[in-house]
Design an enzyme around this catalytic site. Structure first.
Site, mmCIF file in Angstrom:
data_model
loop_
_atom_site.group_PDB
_atom_site.id
_atom_site.type_symbol
_atom_site.label_atom_id
_atom_site.label_comp_id
_atom_site.label_asym_id
_atom_site.label_seq_id
_atom_site.Cartn_x
_atom_site.Cartn_y
_atom_site.Cartn_z
ATOM 1 N N SER A 83 0.850 -1.189 0.000
ATOM 2 C CA SER A 83 0.000 0.000 0.000
ATOM 3 C C SER A 83 0.888 1.243 0.000
ATOM 4 O O SER A 83 1.699 1.427 -0.905
ATOM 5 C CB SER A 83 -0.968 -0.043 1.179
ATOM 6 O OG SER A 83 -1.983 0.922 1.051
ATOM 7 N N GLU A 107 -1.963 -2.756 -7.938
ATOM 8 C CA GLU A 107 -3.219 -3.022 -7.234
ATOM 9 C C GLU A 107 -3.718 -1.700 -6.670
ATOM 10 O O GLU A 107 -2.988 -0.711 -6.635
ATOM 11 C CB GLU A 107 -3.003 -4.048 -6.113
ATOM 12 C CG GLU A 107 -2.003 -3.651 -5.043
ATOM 13 C CD GLU A 107 -2.571 -2.761 -3.957
ATOM 14 O OE1 GLU A 107 -3.768 -2.920 -3.619
ATOM 15 O OE2 GLU A 107 -1.853 -1.882 -3.456
ATOM 16 N N HIS A 114 -5.194 -5.282 -1.637
ATOM 17 C CA HIS A 114 -5.966 -4.994 -0.425
ATOM 18 C C HIS A 114 -7.180 -5.916 -0.297
ATOM 19 O O HIS A 114 -7.703 -6.433 -1.280
ATOM 20 C CB HIS A 114 -6.477 -3.549 -0.448
ATOM 21 C CG HIS A 114 -5.449 -2.507 -0.222
ATOM 22 N ND1 HIS A 114 -4.521 -2.153 -1.176
ATOM 23 C CD2 HIS A 114 -5.195 -1.705 0.854
ATOM 24 C CE1 HIS A 114 -3.753 -1.184 -0.710
ATOM 25 N NE2 HIS A 114 -4.140 -0.893 0.526
#
Length: 298
Positions: A112, A202, A272
């Protein structure tokens, strides 16, 4: 010259690992301590500085506090790996006045917002791990937990399988990260060279038009035309039922990526809010757009 990053020395049970919060402040302690327990169960000593729990607004301390903590851990020879507590936001702020210290390479694990550090570290020739942070690790299935532990112990990894869009087979340097964070690294000193790269992306909670905007920026900057292949992980909560008329996410991805003439694989198990299979950042990899596989070449 394109730098292929090298993995740090393999970890062994008994090694000391330290927790860092380079980004957001810790919000939920229970999943964090569950993640710590996962590493402890593998025989590692995990060092936790609970002073980082206090935070500064939505950040886990001021920029200087977080820089100092990270630099200290990198320079401490007794620490063999750094486990990021969570993502959030803030890692890109650290890079404004940051130089990686001269120190032996060590494991840096997160995803992330940690993308910013992983990509910058890879540009220095050290491969970090795009994988579960401490607040998500305990929720992972056993096979992805084991994949992470195998990776840091220097063991080989099975390929990841997804949906192939065609384009053949290509080998290149694997850059894995969050699309939003990676987009904000473009045209900065911390973005690694993109030539001969397999780009693995992502994201979470980004509406289709925002995904469109980011991928259009990659196209307009020329960055998207430098890479050799694209591996797409999970884009969770990236559909928007409130806007009509609208595009579905797959339509945006197909429109913005499908004309590049390179191998593309989607629906790979990383990202995620679901299975997040660990992948090293900056190492050699092979992407098969016909069979739908991504293989790390260790």
């Amino acid at each position: 010259m394109t730098v292929v990053a090298a993995l740090p020395p393999p970890l062994q049970p008994g090694d000391r690992l330290a927790v860092a919060f380079p980004s957001g402040v810790l919000r939920q302690e229970e999943p964090f301590w569950q993640g710590v327990a996962c590493w402890q169960a593998q025989g590692y000593e995990v060092i936790v500085d609970e002073a980082a729990f206090a935070g500064w607004g939505y950040l886990a301390g001021s920029d200087q506090q977080r820089r100092d903590r990270l630099r200290h851990l990198l320079q401490d020879d007794s620490i063999k790996g750094i486990l990021c507590g969570r993502g959030g936001f803030g890692a890109t702020r650290l890079l404004e006045q940051w130089q990686w210290p001269s120190a032996p390479p060590k494991w840096l694990i997160g995803f992330s917002d940690i993308t910013a550090l992983l990509w910058s570290y890879a540009a220095q020739g050290v491969a970090g791990v795009h994988g579960p942070v401490l607040t998500t690790l305990a929720q992972e299935p056993l096979w992805t937990q084991q994949r992470l532990f195998d990776l840091v112990q220097g063991k080989s990894l099975d390929p990841l399988w997804g949906s192939g869009w065609g384009g053949g087979v290509v080998q290149g340097r694997l850059l894995v990260g969050n699309l939003t964070v990676a987009t904000h690294l473009l045209a900065t000193p911390d973005c690694p060279p993109l030539e001969n790269v397999i780009l693995a992306l992502e994201d979470v909670a980004e509406a289709p038009y925002r995904i469109d905007r980011m991928l259009t920026q990659w196209r307009r900057s020329g960055a998207l035309y430098q890479i050799k292949g694209i591996a797409l992980g999970r884009f969770s909560r990236c559909e928007d039922a409130t806007m009509e008329p609208n595009f579905r996410l797959i339509e945006v991805l197909s429109d913005r990526l499908g004309d590049l003439g390179i191998p593309i694989v989607s629906d790979l198990p990383f990202g995620h809010e679901g299975v997040n299979a660990a992948l090293p950042v900056g190492v050699a990899a092979e992407l098969d757009g016909d069979r739908g596989s991504l293989q790390v070449l260790l």
